[in-house]
Design a protein around this motif. Structure first.
Motif, PDB file in Angstrom:
ATOM      1  N   GLY A   6      -3.216  -2.987 -66.485  1.00  0.00           N
ATOM      2  CA  GLY A   6      -3.038  -3.886 -67.559  1.00  0.00           C
ATOM      3  C   GLY A   6      -4.103  -4.148 -68.318  1.00  0.00           C
ATOM      4  O   GLY A   6      -5.086  -4.775 -67.660  1.00  0.00           O
ATOM      5  N   CYS A   7      -4.083  -4.509 -69.715  1.00  0.00           N
ATOM      6  CA  CYS A   7      -5.232  -5.111 -70.301  1.00  0.00           C
ATOM      7  C   CYS A   7      -5.732  -6.241 -70.023  1.00  0.00           C
ATOM      8  O   CYS A   7      -6.983  -6.697 -69.946  1.00  0.00           O
ATOM      9  CB  CYS A   7      -5.166  -4.958 -72.064  1.00  0.00           C
ATOM     10  SG  CYS A   7      -4.738  -3.330 -72.604  1.00  0.00           S
ATOM     11  N   SER A   8      -4.675  -7.329 -69.884  1.00  0.00           N
ATOM     12  CA  SER A   8      -5.104  -8.511 -69.631  1.00  0.00           C
ATOM     13  C   SER A   8      -5.901  -8.728 -68.295  1.00  0.00           C
ATOM     14  O   SER A   8      -6.597  -9.404 -68.319  1.00  0.00           O
ATOM     15  CB  SER A   8      -3.871  -9.366 -69.393  1.00  0.00           C
ATOM     16  OG  SER A   8      -2.998  -9.597 -70.571  1.00  0.00           O
ATOM     17  N   LEU A   9      -5.535  -7.944 -67.403  1.00  0.00           N
ATOM     18  CA  LEU A   9      -6.309  -8.109 -65.988  1.00  0.00           C
ATOM     19  C   LEU A   9      -8.236  -7.912 -66.211  1.00  0.00           C
ATOM     20  O   LEU A   9      -8.530  -7.821 -65.411  1.00  0.00           O
ATOM     21  CB  LEU A   9      -5.857  -7.218 -65.010  1.00  0.00           C
ATOM     22  CG  LEU A   9      -4.703  -8.086 -64.205  1.00  0.00           C
ATOM     23  CD1 LEU A   9      -3.491  -8.189 -65.302  1.00  0.00           C
ATOM     24  CD2 LEU A   9      -4.400  -7.695 -62.962  1.00  0.00           C
ATOM     25  N   GLU A  10      -8.132  -7.022 -67.123  1.00  0.00           N
ATOM     26  CA  GLU A  10      -9.616  -6.602 -67.631  1.00  0.00           C
ATOM     27  C   GLU A  10     -10.268  -7.926 -68.150  1.00  0.00           C
ATOM     28  O   GLU A  10     -11.537  -7.866 -68.328  1.00  0.00           O
ATOM     29  CB  GLU A  10      -9.867  -5.452 -68.481  1.00  0.00           C
ATOM     30  CG  GLU A  10      -9.281  -4.310 -67.762  1.00  0.00           C
ATOM     31  CD  GLU A  10      -9.818  -2.960 -68.506  1.00  0.00           C
ATOM     32  OE1 GLU A  10      -9.805  -3.153 -69.631  1.00  0.00           O
ATOM     33  OE2 GLU A  10     -10.046  -2.209 -67.778  1.00  0.00           O
ATOM     34  N   SER A  11      -9.510  -8.869 -68.959  1.00  0.00           N
ATOM     35  CA  SER A  11     -10.359  -9.947 -69.652  1.00  0.00           C
ATOM     36  C   SER A  11      -9.642 -11.217 -69.102  1.00  0.00           C
ATOM     37  O   SER A  11     -10.218 -11.629 -67.946  1.00  0.00           O
ATOM     38  CB  SER A  11      -9.929  -9.827 -71.205  1.00  0.00           C
ATOM     39  OG  SER A  11      -8.752  -9.748 -71.305  1.00  0.00           O
ATOM     40  N   LEU A  12      -8.954 -11.873 -69.765  1.00  0.00           N
ATOM     41  CA  LEU A  12      -8.432 -13.025 -69.314  1.00  0.00           C
ATOM     42  C   LEU A  12      -7.787 -13.345 -67.895  1.00  0.00           C
ATOM     43  O   LEU A  12      -7.873 -14.294 -67.219  1.00  0.00           O
ATOM     44  CB  LEU A  12      -7.448 -13.828 -70.340  1.00  0.00           C
ATOM     45  CG  LEU A  12      -7.935 -13.609 -71.840  1.00  0.00           C
ATOM     46  CD1 LEU A  12      -6.761 -14.387 -72.630  1.00  0.00           C
ATOM     47  CD2 LEU A  12      -9.071 -14.650 -71.771  1.00  0.00           C
ATOM     48  N   GLY A  13      -7.276 -12.039 -67.265  1.00  0.00           N
ATOM     49  CA  GLY A  13      -6.749 -12.275 -65.937  1.00  0.00           C
ATOM     50  C   GLY A  13      -7.295 -11.600 -64.978  1.00  0.00           C
ATOM     51  O   GLY A  13      -6.807 -11.022 -64.153  1.00  0.00           O
ATOM     52  N   LYS A  14      -8.767 -11.651 -65.071  1.00  0.00           N
ATOM     53  CA  LYS A  14      -9.522 -10.883 -64.247  1.00  0.00           C
ATOM     54  C   LYS A  14      -9.440 -11.543 -62.555  1.00  0.00           C
ATOM     55  O   LYS A  14      -9.574 -10.536 -61.691  1.00  0.00           O
ATOM     56  CB  LYS A  14     -11.036 -11.261 -64.611  1.00  0.00           C
ATOM     57  CG  LYS A  14     -11.813 -10.079 -64.101  1.00  0.00           C
ATOM     58  CD  LYS A  14     -13.315 -10.157 -64.794  1.00  0.00           C
ATOM     59  CE  LYS A  14     -14.462 -10.193 -63.627  1.00  0.00           C
ATOM     60  NZ  LYS A  14     -15.011 -11.384 -63.195  1.00  0.00           N
ATOM     61  N   ASN A  15      -9.250 -12.773 -62.598  1.00  0.00           N
ATOM     62  CA  ASN A  15      -9.002 -13.420 -61.342  1.00  0.00           C
ATOM     63  C   ASN A  15      -7.735 -12.767 -60.686  1.00  0.00           C
ATOM     64  O   ASN A  15      -7.627 -12.639 -59.575  1.00  0.00           O
ATOM     65  CB  ASN A  15      -8.965 -14.742 -61.132  1.00  0.00           C
ATOM     66  CG  ASN A  15     -10.223 -15.330 -61.291  1.00  0.00           C
ATOM     67  OD1 ASN A  15     -11.248 -14.764 -61.439  1.00  0.00           O
ATOM     68  ND2 ASN A  15     -10.395 -16.757 -61.836  1.00  0.00           N
ATOM     69  N   TYR A  16      -6.850 -12.367 -61.389  1.00  0.00           N
ATOM     70  CA  TYR A  16      -5.591 -11.826 -60.829  1.00  0.00           C
ATOM     71  C   TYR A  16      -5.689 -10.476 -60.453  1.00  0.00           C
ATOM     72  O   TYR A  16      -5.457 -10.115 -59.149  1.00  0.00           O
ATOM     73  CB  TYR A  16      -4.443 -11.663 -61.869  1.00  0.00           C
ATOM     74  CG  TYR A  16      -3.058 -11.370 -61.677  1.00  0.00           C
ATOM     75  CD1 TYR A  16      -2.592 -11.589 -60.186  1.00  0.00           C
ATOM     76  CD2 TYR A  16      -2.178 -10.911 -62.615  1.00  0.00           C
ATOM     77  CE1 TYR A  16      -1.242 -11.167 -59.814  1.00  0.00           C
ATOM     78  CE2 TYR A  16      -0.779 -10.848 -62.196  1.00  0.00           C
ATOM     79  CZ  TYR A  16      -0.470 -10.996 -60.873  1.00  0.00           C
ATOM     80  OH  TYR A  16       0.930 -10.642 -60.555  1.00  0.00           O
ATOM     81  N   HIS A  17      -6.644  -9.763 -61.168  1.00  0.00           N
ATOM     82  CA  HIS A  17      -7.037  -8.524 -60.550  1.00  0.00           C
ATOM     83  C   HIS A  17      -7.895  -8.496 -59.268  1.00  0.00           C
ATOM     84  O   HIS A  17      -7.519  -7.612 -58.209  1.00  0.00           O
ATOM     85  CB  HIS A  17      -7.944  -7.646 -61.659  1.00  0.00           C
ATOM     86  CG  HIS A  17      -8.243  -6.318 -61.574  1.00  0.00           C
ATOM     87  ND1 HIS A  17      -7.392  -5.258 -61.636  1.00  0.00           N
ATOM     88  CD2 HIS A  17      -9.623  -5.696 -61.489  1.00  0.00           C
ATOM     89  CE1 HIS A  17      -8.035  -4.011 -61.597  1.00  0.00           C
ATOM     90  NE2 HIS A  17      -9.220  -4.381 -61.688  1.00  0.00           N
TER      91      HIS A  17
END
Ligand code: SF4
Ligand code: SF4
Lengths: 288, 187
Positions: free
Chosen positions: A9-20
Motif C-alpha cells: 500500500g502507498c503509505s508504506l512507501e512514504s510516511l509508513g516506511k518503518n512499518y514496511h
C-alpha cells in the motif's frame, strides 16, 4: 518458507516506511516470505468511495487479480484501510456475479481477470494464525518486560464485521503483546477511531479524536501506543504537537508499529526495523 | 413521462446491494449517533440524517456537513440493531452530493476526494504529501503535511522533493478506469 502475496500500500512507501521494513524483517525472522505484488496500484483507502463505488472496487480488484495470477493463496496487507478494502471487495466478488462481470470487463484493459479466491488477511492476523502466539513467544530473546503498551486496533482492522468475531472488545493484540513480554494496558479507546481519514478534510474533528485517544492511553499509564496501521500511526504520532497546541496538553507518548515491538523482542537490530535510539532506550529502561 | 424517484429511493438505490438493510428499516433508536466519534462536529447526527432522508428532505441533507464529517469508522454500522450500514450510507451521500455538485460551502472533502482520484489516474499510486501540496494549496493543507513529514524525518531542508512511484502499466490502468467512468485527458 510459506509465501504470501504482500500488498504494502502507498503509505508504506512514504510516511509508513518503518512499518514496511519492520514487517519484512519480522516476517523473515518468523519464517514467512512476503512477496510484494508486481506493479500494484493504490487501493484508494477511504477516498474513492465518495466518488464512484464501482471504480473503488475495480482498483482494489486489480491488486487482487495480480495476486491471483501469482499463484499464491494468501493476500496480506499491513494497512488496515487496504485490508478492509481488499477483504470486502474479495468477498463481494465471490457473492455478486454481476459486480464481478463489470469489474472483469474493466480489468481486461490490463489483461487481468479476478475471481475473488484470495484469502485476505491483515499482517497481524497472519502472524497470530499462521505462526501462532506460542511459536512467537518461543522466539522472543529480548522480552519487553515491564513495558506498558496500549494496543491500538483502530477501526478498519476490526470493522466492519467479517464473521462472528468480537468487534467491540477483541483480545488478540493483547495476547501478542503478552507473548512479547510486554504488559498490554486496558483502555476504552482501543477500537475507537483516531480520525486519520479526516486529518486533511476536517482537522478539528480529527485532532479531537487523537486527543481523546492520547488522553485515554496516558491516563492508563501506557509507555507506548502500538498500532497496526500506517494511517493511525502517522496520525497519532505526528499530530501530538498540534493536539498539545490546540488543547494545552503536553503529550509526548511514543507511537510504534506492532512489528517494531515484535522486532525488538525478537532481537532484531533496531536500525533494521526503523527503531531509533530514544525508542529503544524506552523499551529497555523498563526492563531493569 | 419518466417516473421521478423520491430522494429516499434515490439514496437507497445508490447504496450497493450487499450493504445491509435498507434505511427505511431505521428505528430511530440513536445507537448510531451515540457510537459516533465525530458526532459533535456534525450538523445533524447520523440518526437525524437518516430521518431527513426518509422524510425526503433533500435540500436539508445536501446542505448538511454530516457525511463529509464521517470518518468511516463503522462503529455505527456494527451496532445498528436494524442492520443498516450507516457508514456506507455516508459514502452514498457523498457520492450523491458530488454528482449533484451540491455541498456546503467551505468543505474540503469533495475537492479532496476528486483530487485523490485524479492522482491515482495519473500515477496509479497515491502520495499524501504531494496530494496536499499540489491540489490543496488553498486549504493550507501543505502546512499540515509539512509538519507530518518533518516529524517522520522524511523532509530534508524544508522542501518536498519526494515523488510518488508510478505503476508500470499506467496506460492499461487508465484504460481500465475509463471503462468504469468517463474521464478526460490524463497527464
Ligand atoms: S442505530 Fe440503526 S436503527 Fe438506530 S437510529 Fe441509527 S440507523 Fe436507525
Ligand atoms: S462511520 Fe461515520 S457516522 Fe458511523 S460512527 Fe463512524 S464517523 Fe460516525
Amino acid at each position: 518458507m510459506k509465501q504470501y502475496a504482500y500488498y504494502p500500500g502507498c503509505s508504506l512507501e512514504s510516511l509508513g516506511k518503518n512499518y514496511h521494513i519492520s514487517a519484512l524483517e519480522v516476517s523473515r525472522e518468523l519464517g514467512l516470505e512476503l512477496k510484494e505484488l508486481e506493479d500494484w496500484n493504490c487501493c484508494g483507502a477511504t477516498a474513492y468511495f465518495p466518488v464512484d463505488e464501482l471504480l473503488a472496487y475495480t482498483l482494489v480488484s486489480r491488486n487482487l487479480a495480480i495476486a491471483e495470477k501469482s499463484g499464491l493463496q494468501d493476500f496480506v496487507a499491513p494497512c488496515s484501510a487496504c485490508y478492509k478494502n481488499a477483504y470486502f471487495t474479495n468477498s463481494y466478488l465471490q457473492k455478486d456475479a454481476d459486480l464481478a462481470e463489470h469489474i472483469n470487463y474493466a480489468l481486461e484493459a490490463d489483461n487481468l481477470h479476478v475471481n475473488g479466491t484470495m484469502k485476505v488477511r491483515h499482517l497481524i492476523e497472519v502472524f497470530i494464525e499462521d505462526v501462532g502466539i506460542e511459536e512467537i513467544q518461543k522466539k522472543v530473546s529480548n522480552p519487553l518486560k515491564g513495558l506498558r503498551v496500549a494496543p491500538y486496533y483502530g477501526c478498519q482492522l476490526v470493522r466492519p464485521r467479517k464473521a462472528k468475531e468480537d468487534v467491540e472488545n477483541p483480545q488478540y493484540f493483547e495476547g501478542l503483546l503478552s507473548a512479547l513480554g510486554a504488559e498490554p494496558i486496558e483502555y476504552a479507546s482501543k477500537t475507537r477511531c483516531c480520525g486519520g481519514s479526516l486529518i486533511i478534510t476536517n482537522r478539528k474533528a480529527a485532532l479531537d479524536m487523537v486527543h481523546k485517544l492520547l488522553q485515554d492511553a496516558v491516563k492508563n499509564n501506557a509507555n507506548v501506543i502500538a498500532t497496526t496501521c500506517p494511517m493511525c500511526n502517522v496520525n497519532v504520532e505526528v499530530y501530538q504537537s498540534q493536539v498539545n497546541r490546540e488543547f494545552g496538553t503536553d503529550f509526548s507518548i511514543p507511537v510504534m508499529y506492532f512489528t517494531q515491538l515484535m522486532g525488538i523482542a525478537l532481537g532484531i537490530e533496531p536500525k533494521r526495523i526503523g527503531v531509533g535510539a530514544s525508542m529503544l532506550s524506552l523499551a529497555q529502561s523498563t526492563v531493569s | 413521462m419518466a417516473v421521478e424517484l423520491s430522494f429516499s429511493k434515490e439514496i437507497e438505490n445508490i447504496m450497493y446491494a450487499s450493504h445491509g438493510k435498507p434505511i427505511k428499516d431505521c428505528l430511530q433508536c440513536g445507537t448510531c449517533s451515540g457510537s459516533c466519534p465525530a458526532v459533535e462536529f456534525m450538523d445533524n447526527s447520523p440518526r437525524e440524517i437518516i430521518g431527513l432522508i426518509s422524510a425526503d428532505f433533500k435540500k436539508e441533507v445536501l446542505a448538511s456537513n454530516t457525511y463529509w464529517t464521517c470518518a468511516s469508522c463503522y462503529h455505527c454500522s456494527v451496532r445498528c440493531p436494524a442492520g443498516i450500514d450507516i457508514a456506507d450510507m455516508m459514502y452514498a451521500l457523498k457520492r450523491y452530493s458530488m454528482w449533484k455538485g451540491e455541498f456546503q460551502e467551505g468543505l474540503i472533502g469533495p475537492e479532496f476526494s476528486e483530487s485523490f482520484v485524479k492522482m491515482i489516474v495519473n500515477s496509479g499510486r497515491s502520495f499524501e504529501p504531494l496530494l496536499a501540496a499540489t491540489y490543496l494549496p488553498k486549504f493550507s493543507a501543505r502546512d499540515i503535511v509539512q509538519e507530518g513529514l518533518m516529524a517522520t524525518g522524511l523532509v530534508l531542508s524544508g522542501k518536498m522533493p519526494l515523488l510518488p512511484k508510478k505503476v508500470k502499466r499506467l496506460k492499461n490502468l487508465q484504460r481500465m478506469v475509463r471503462r468504469i467512468i468517463p474521464i478526460g485527458e490524463t497527464k
